[in-house]
Design an enzyme around this catalytic site. Structure first.
Site, PDB file in Angstrom:
ATOM      1  N   ARG A   1      11.416 -13.572  -4.789  1.00  0.00           N
ATOM      2  CA  ARG A   1      10.320 -14.185  -4.044  1.00  0.00           C
ATOM      3  C   ARG A   1      10.132 -15.645  -4.421  1.00  0.00           C
ATOM      4  O   ARG A   1       9.334 -16.329  -3.798  1.00  0.00           O
ATOM      5  CB  ARG A   1       9.017 -13.448  -4.362  1.00  0.00           C
ATOM      6  CG  ARG A   1       8.562 -12.446  -3.292  1.00  0.00           C
ATOM      7  CD  ARG A   1       7.286 -11.823  -3.831  1.00  0.00           C
ATOM      8  NE  ARG A   1       6.440 -11.169  -2.886  1.00  0.00           N
ATOM      9  CZ  ARG A   1       6.497  -9.884  -2.552  1.00  0.00           C
ATOM     10  NH1 ARG A   1       7.467  -9.127  -2.996  1.00  0.00           N
ATOM     11  NH2 ARG A   1       5.602  -9.355  -1.748  1.00  0.00           N
TER      12      ARG A   1
ATOM     13  N   ARG B   1      -2.380  -1.827   9.380  1.00  0.00           N
ATOM     14  CA  ARG B   1      -1.864  -0.787   8.486  1.00  0.00           C
ATOM     15  C   ARG B   1      -2.889  -0.378   7.431  1.00  0.00           C
ATOM     16  O   ARG B   1      -2.769   0.703   6.842  1.00  0.00           O
ATOM     17  CB  ARG B   1      -0.529  -1.204   7.848  1.00  0.00           C
ATOM     18  CG  ARG B   1      -0.626  -2.246   6.760  1.00  0.00           C
ATOM     19  CD  ARG B   1       0.747  -2.686   6.260  1.00  0.00           C
ATOM     20  NE  ARG B   1       0.591  -3.674   5.199  1.00  0.00           N
ATOM     21  CZ  ARG B   1       1.581  -4.271   4.574  1.00  0.00           C
ATOM     22  NH1 ARG B   1       2.829  -3.990   4.903  1.00  0.00           N
ATOM     23  NH2 ARG B   1       1.356  -5.160   3.630  1.00  0.00           N
TER      24      ARG B   1
ATOM     25  N   ARG C   1      -3.645  -1.187   4.269  1.00  0.00           N
ATOM     26  CA  ARG C   1      -3.338  -0.920   2.865  1.00  0.00           C
ATOM     27  C   ARG C   1      -4.453  -1.513   2.002  1.00  0.00           C
ATOM     28  O   ARG C   1      -5.104  -2.467   2.423  1.00  0.00           O
ATOM     29  CB  ARG C   1      -1.985  -1.560   2.519  1.00  0.00           C
ATOM     30  CG  ARG C   1      -1.212  -0.860   1.454  1.00  0.00           C
ATOM     31  CD  ARG C   1       0.205  -1.379   1.363  1.00  0.00           C
ATOM     32  NE  ARG C   1       0.263  -2.703   0.752  1.00  0.00           N
ATOM     33  CZ  ARG C   1       1.376  -3.403   0.625  1.00  0.00           C
ATOM     34  NH1 ARG C   1       2.518  -2.919   1.099  1.00  0.00           N
ATOM     35  NH2 ARG C   1       1.369  -4.583   0.056  1.00  0.00           N
TER      36      ARG C   1
ATOM     37  N   ARG D   1      -1.084 -14.190   0.502  1.00  0.00           N
ATOM     38  CA  ARG D   1       0.311 -13.745   0.438  1.00  0.00           C
ATOM     39  C   ARG D   1       1.171 -14.512   1.428  1.00  0.00           C
ATOM     40  O   ARG D   1       2.304 -14.892   1.124  1.00  0.00           O
ATOM     41  CB  ARG D   1       0.407 -12.236   0.712  1.00  0.00           C
ATOM     42  CG  ARG D   1      -0.200 -11.396  -0.398  1.00  0.00           C
ATOM     43  CD  ARG D   1       0.495 -10.053  -0.552  1.00  0.00           C
ATOM     44  NE  ARG D   1       0.455  -9.240   0.646  1.00  0.00           N
ATOM     45  CZ  ARG D   1      -0.487  -8.346   0.900  1.00  0.00           C
ATOM     46  NH1 ARG D   1      -1.469  -8.144   0.056  1.00  0.00           N
ATOM     47  NH2 ARG D   1      -0.442  -7.640   1.999  1.00  0.00           N
TER      48      ARG D   1
HETATM   49  P1  AMP Z   1       5.119  -5.876  -1.613  1.00  0.00           P
HETATM   50  O1  AMP Z   1       5.005  -4.394  -1.549  1.00  0.00           O
HETATM   51  O2  AMP Z   1       6.524  -6.373  -1.696  1.00  0.00           O
HETATM   52  O3  AMP Z   1       4.309  -6.567  -0.547  1.00  0.00           O
HETATM   53  O4  AMP Z   1       4.465  -6.309  -3.017  1.00  0.00           O
HETATM   54  C1  AMP Z   1       3.094  -6.065  -3.295  1.00  0.00           C
HETATM   55  C2  AMP Z   1       2.605  -7.052  -4.355  1.00  0.00           C
HETATM   56  O5  AMP Z   1       3.361  -6.897  -5.564  1.00  0.00           O
HETATM   57  C3  AMP Z   1       2.782  -8.516  -3.983  1.00  0.00           C
HETATM   58  O6  AMP Z   1       1.709  -8.988  -3.208  1.00  0.00           O
HETATM   59  C4  AMP Z   1       2.852  -9.172  -5.355  1.00  0.00           C
HETATM   60  O7  AMP Z   1       1.572  -9.303  -5.929  1.00  0.00           O
HETATM   61  C5  AMP Z   1       3.621  -8.142  -6.177  1.00  0.00           C
HETATM   62  N1  AMP Z   1       5.092  -8.378  -6.165  1.00  0.00           N
HETATM   63  C6  AMP Z   1       6.050  -7.592  -5.610  1.00  0.00           C
HETATM   64  N2  AMP Z   1       7.270  -8.108  -5.782  1.00  0.00           N
HETATM   65  C7  AMP Z   1       7.099  -9.266  -6.470  1.00  0.00           C
HETATM   66  C8  AMP Z   1       7.975 -10.281  -6.941  1.00  0.00           C
HETATM   67  N3  AMP Z   1       9.310 -10.219  -6.724  1.00  0.00           N
HETATM   68  N4  AMP Z   1       7.430 -11.334  -7.605  1.00  0.00           N
HETATM   69  C9  AMP Z   1       6.100 -11.417  -7.818  1.00  0.00           C
HETATM   70  N5  AMP Z   1       5.219 -10.502  -7.405  1.00  0.00           N
HETATM   71  C10 AMP Z   1       5.699  -9.429  -6.727  1.00  0.00           C
END
Ligand code: AMP
Length: 195
Positions: free
Chosen positions: A97, A136, A138, A149
């Site tokens: 990311r 959704r 969540r 985000r």
């Molecule tokens: P996601 O399910 O990929 O949307 O991830 C949910 C949350 O987890 C994100 O909003 C971040 O806070 C954290 N997160 C997931 N993957 C990463 C990553 N590669 N680097 C930093 N934070 C992450």
């Protein structure tokens, strides 16, 4: 077994939150027989289990922030070294990311004697992902967290498209349309890359 691992797909899926990445990743992993690794799922599991990582991550996730690169790079380095991924390949969903994470991924794969097959950008316009995320429902999908985000995505993650592009690894797929249509586009890209 060398044959299996040399033909195994190692891919990254990029795209805004709400682009359908999670759903499509599960289908792709099943179709191509690789291991689906969602860093968001890893963190949510840590939160649910009440581990130290979970305690650190929860507040950041609720606010729509990013967990630190060192923590994330460590999680992914450990996971990619597991024998199931060596044998079957991997689809990374939610990582990298940031530029630091992309550099780390390159180092991790090099150390394992591996290269990336493809980085797919699942492209859905910002207004469309907002609508999808509000629908959704969540727990971490509050309007503030969604905006944060998406802003972080543009700032930290979108530059990775050029990073992968410069390495000849990027394929952009139109993420609008039905789930099946989008899946077919994605699968075609992966098949082409696998030759
Ligand atoms: P996601 O399910 O990929 O949307 O991830 C949910 C949350 O987890 C994100 O909003 C971040 O806070 C954290 N997160 C997931 N993957 C990463 C990553 N590669 N680097 C930093 N934070 C992450």
């Amino acid at each position: 077994m060398a044959e299996v691992s040399s033909s195994a797909v190692r891919m990254v899926i990029l795209g805004r939150q709400g682009s359908g990445k999670g759903t499509q990743s599960l289908r792709l992993a099943e179709t191509f027989g690789c291991v689906h690794v969602s860093t968001g799922d890893v963190l949510r599991a840590a939160v649910a289990a009440g581990t130290e990582l979970g305690r650190q991550a929860q507040e950041i996730m609720d606010a729509g922030g990013l967990v630190g690169d060192d923590v994330m790079n460590g999680i992914v380095a450990e996971r990619l070294a597991q024998p199931d991924i060596e044998a079957h390949g991997v689809l990374l969903d939610g990582f990298p990311r940031t530029a630091d994470q992309a550099d780390a991924l390159e180092r991790i794969l090099t150390d394992l004697g591996r290269t990336l097959t493809v980085a797919v950008n699942l492209d859905v316009p910002v207004e469309e992902v907002k609508t999808r995320m509000m629908a959704r429902g969540r727990e971490d999908d509050t309007p503030e967290a969604i905006d944060r985000r998406l802003a972080l995505y543009e700032e930290q993650t979108a530059p990775l498209l050029d990073w992968f592009g410069a390495r000849g690894l990027l394929a952009t797929v139109d993420g609008s349309g039905s789930e099946d249509e989008v899946f077919e586009r994605l699968a075609e890209v992966v098949r082409t890359r696998l030759g």
